[in-house]
Design a protein around this motif. Structure first.
Motif: not given
Length: 578
Positions: A115-119
Motif C-alpha cells: 500500500d502507498i498512502q495518500t501523500g
C-alpha cells in the motif's frame, strides 16, 4: 620453430578462453560500485554504504532490514540516489520522504509493498526516477503519485496491479518511461495518458484484451518511440480493429514484439498485424468500423503524419548494467515480414540539464560484447541485466537440442509454433537464467519427469496448444519460482494428485478456457480444491460420462447451477443409481 609456433598458438587459445570466461562472468556478476568512486563530501548513514559516482551521491541501503522509511534519519543537501531494495517495507506512509527532498532516484524494489498512502511522496519535487518493481501493489489510485511532478521514469513491473484509476498519472506531466509489465491489469481507464507524453510504454504480461482508441490510444502521441504489448490475451474481434488501426499509424519501429490473439479460437496464436480487417470484422467495411470506433481517417498531409524519427527525451535516460533499468528488447521480425529499419543512435545528453545539475553519461545503445544467438533465431539484449530475449518462433524446430550455439544469460525463450513433440531433461542444460519459456502451439505430447529441473528462475511457462494428456508432479520438478502456468487447449485427461505441489509460488494456472471432459469415465468431480478455482471458465463439456448421482455429486450439481446456462455444453446425464 614449429614447436615455438604451437606454444604461441596454445597461449593464444588460453588467453582467448580466459577472455571469454571473463566476459561470461561479467554478464552475471554485478559491477563493483567502489570503482571510480569520488571522495565523500556528505555524511553517510549507518548501516548503509555511500559513494560519489559521476558527481552524484549514492546511498546503498539494500537488504538492511528496514521496515519504514522513517528509520533513515539522515538528510542530504545535494542530489542523491537512494537504493532500498530487498528490505521489509509493507507500506509507505504519508510524508515518509519529507526529509529526503533532494532525492533524484529512489529504488524500492523487492520490498513486498502492499500500500502507498495518500501523500507518501510529498516533498520529492526533484525526483526523476521511481522503482517499485517486484512488490505486491494491486492498485494505483488518483492520489498515489502526488508530489512527483518532476518524475520521468516509473517502473512497477512484477506486482499484482489489477486496477489503475483514470487520474493516477494526471500530475506526472514529465513522465516519459512507464513500465507495467507482468501485472494483472485487465483494462486501462479512459484518459489515463491524457497528461503525459510517453516515449516508452511496457504493458507485456498483463490481462489486456483490447485497447480503445478514443481516450486511450489517441493520447499516446507523437513522442512514442517504443511500446510493448506481448503476452496479453488479446480478443481479436471487431473491437480490436481500433488497436490495429492505431498500430498502422505509429512508426513501424515503435512496436516491439508480437500482438498474439488469444480469442476467438480460430485466431488463437496468430499475430494481429497479419490478420486482415475483413476477417476481424466481416460485417462492416474498414471505414464503417473506424467511424463506429471513433478512429479518424488517415491523412496524406505531412503535417498529420507520424515522424519517422521521433523527437523525445529518450536520450536523457541513463541505462547501465549495474542498476535495474528499462528493458529494451528490439526483437527482429520473422524473415517473411518487412524488416524493421535500424534505430539511429540517440545523441547523448545529461540526465539533469541546467546550470547547477551534474551530468550523467548517456545510456548504452549497443551491447558491450557480441551476442551469441542460436542459428535460425533472432536475439535482443536487455540493457538492464545484459540478458537476452531469444526469438525462435515458427522456425521449424523438431527438438530443443537443435538450438545451437547456446546463448549466454538468456532470460526469455520463445519457441512457439514449432514442431517439437517431446521435452527431455537434457533440453535446458544451459538456460538456468530463463524467467519466461514459451512452448505454445507445438506438438508436445511427452514431458519427461524433471524436464524443467534446470530452470530454477522460471516465472512464466507456456505449454498451451499442445497434445499433453497427463499432468504429474514429476513434470514440474525444479519450478519452485514459477508464477504463471499456461495449459490451455491441450488434451488433458488425467491430473494426478499433488500434480502442482512442487510449485509453491504458483499464482495463476490456466488449464483451459473451454474445459472438455466429455467421453471419459468420471463418476464424480471434486469442487473443493479443483473446480472452485475455475473462475474464468467460458465453457465446460461433461457429456458422455457415467455420472453416479448420489450425495457425492451434490457439490458438482450446485457448482454447475451457479454457472451461466451457456457455459455448460449439453446435458449431464446420470448413469447410476438405477
Amino acid at each position: 620453430m614449429k614447436r615455438a609456433m604451437a606454444e604461441t598458438l596454445h597461449k593464444g587459445r588460453m588467453l582467448w578462453i580466459i577472455l571469454l570466461s571473463t566476459i561470461a562472468l561479467a554478464w552475471t556478476t554485478p559491477i563493483p560500485l567502489i570503482e571510480d568512486s569520488e571522495e565523500l563530501d556528505e555524511p553517510c548513514f549507518d548501516p548503509c554504504y555511500c559513494e560519489v559516482k559521476e558527481s552524484l551521491f549514492h546511498i546503498h541501503c539494500d537488504n538492511k532490514g528496514f521496515i519504514n522509511i522513517s528509520q533513515i534519519t539522515e538528510s542530504w543537501s545535494r542530489p542523491f540516489k537512494l537504493y532500498l531494495q530487498r528490505n521489509s517495507m509493507r507500506k509507505l506512509y504519508t510524508n515518509s520522504f519529507l526529509h529526503l527532498n533532494n532525492a533524484v532516484s529512489i529504488n524500492l524494489g523487492n520490498n513486498a509493498l502492499q500500500d502507498i498512502q495518500t501523500g507518501a511522496f510529498n516533498g520529492l519535487r526533484v525526483l526523476k526516477r521511481l522503482y517499485l518493481h517486484e512488490n505486491k501493489l494491486d492498485i494505483f489510485r488518483n492520489d498515489t503519485f502526488l508530489g512527483l511532478e518532476s518524475l520521468e521514469y516509473l517502473q512497477a513491473d512484477y506486482n499484482v496491479i489489477k486496477r489503475i484509476e483514470s487520474g493516477a498519472f494526471r500530475n506526472l506531466s514529465k513522465l516519459r518511461v512507464l513500465i507495467l509489465n507482468d501485472n494483472l491489469i485487465p483494462m486501462l481507464p479512459t484518459n489515463l495518458f491524457k497528461s503525459v507524453s510517453l516515449t516508452h510504454l511496457d504493458l507485456r504480461g498483463n490481462r489486456l484484451k483490447v485497447l480503445s482508441y478514443r481516450g486511450m490510444l489517441d493520447h499516446i502521441g507523437r513522442s512514442l518511440m517504443e511500446i510493448q504489448l506481448e503476452e496479453n490475451p488479446w480478443n481479436c474481434t471487431c473491437e480490436i480493429v481500433q488497436l490495429k488501426s492505431w498500430l498502422e499509424r505509429i512508426p513501424y519501429t515503435a512496436l516491439v514484439g508480437d500482438i498474439t490473439c488469444e480469442t476467438p479460437f480460430h485466431f488463437h496464436g496468430k499475430d494481429l498485424r497479419e490478420i486482415k480487417r475483413s476477417k476481424l470484422c466481416p460485417m462492416l467495411s474498414d471505414s464503417e468500423v473506424e467511424a463506429s470506433l471513433g478512429i479518424p481517417q488517415l491523412s496524406s498531409s505531412k503535417e498529420n503524419a507520424w515522424p519517422t524519427k521521433p523527437s523525445s527525451m529518450l536520450s536523457s535516460f541513463h541505462f547501465t548494467a549495474s542498476s535495474v533499468e528499462y528493458k529494451t528488447s528490439n526483437k527482429q521480425p520473422k524473415p517473411t515480414k518487412q524488416p524493421r529499419a535500424p534505430r539511429p543512435p540517440p545523441t547523448p545528453r545529461g540526465l539533469y540539464p541546467g546550470p547547477n545539475q551534474p551530468p550523467v553519461a548517456a545510456y548504452q545503445t549497443r551491447p558491450p560484447i557480441p551476442i551469441i544467438c542460436p542459428t535460425g533465431c533472432s536475439c535482443s539484449l536487455h540493457i538492464n541485466d545484459l540478458g537476452l530475449t531469444v526469438n525462435c518462433k515458427e522456425r521449424g524446430f523438431h527438438n530443443i537440442s537443435e538450438l545451437l550455439p547456446r546463448p549466454l544469460n538468456a532470460k526469455k525463450l520463445y519457441l512457439s509454433g514449432n514442431l517439437i513433440q517431446k521435452i527431455y531433461r537434457s533440453d535446458f542444460w544451459n538456460f538456468s537464467s530463463l524467467d519466461l519459456l514459451h512452448l505454445g502451439n507445438n506438438r508436445i505430447s511427452y514431458v519427461q519427469d524433471g524436464a524443467f529441473i534446470n530452470l530454477p528462475n522460471l516465472k512464466s511457462l507456456y505449454l498451451n496448444g499442445n497434445d499433453i494428456e497427463r499432468l504429474t508432479p514429476g513434470m514440474f520438478r525444479g519450478l519452485q519460482s514459477l508464477h504463471y502456468l499456461y495449459f490451455e487447449y491441450n488434451l488433458i485427461r488425467e491430473i494426478q494428485p499433488a500434480a502442482f505441489s512442487l510449485m509453491p509460488n504458483l499464482k495463476l494456472l490456466f488449464l483451459n478456457a473451454r474445459l472438455n471432459l466429455r467421453n471419459n469415465h468420471f463418476l464424480a468431480l471434486p469442487v473443493a480444491g479443483v473446480l472452485e478455482h475455475l473462475h474464468a471458465i467460458v465453457q465446460i463439456d461433461l457429456k458422455l460420462n457415467p455420472w453416479d448421482c448420489t450425495c457425492d455429486l451434490v457439490p458438482l450439481k450446485q457448482w454447475l447451477e451457479a454457472l451461466s446456462s451457456v457455459s455448460v455444453v449439453g446435458e449431464v446425464l446420470c448413469a447410476s443409481p438405477d
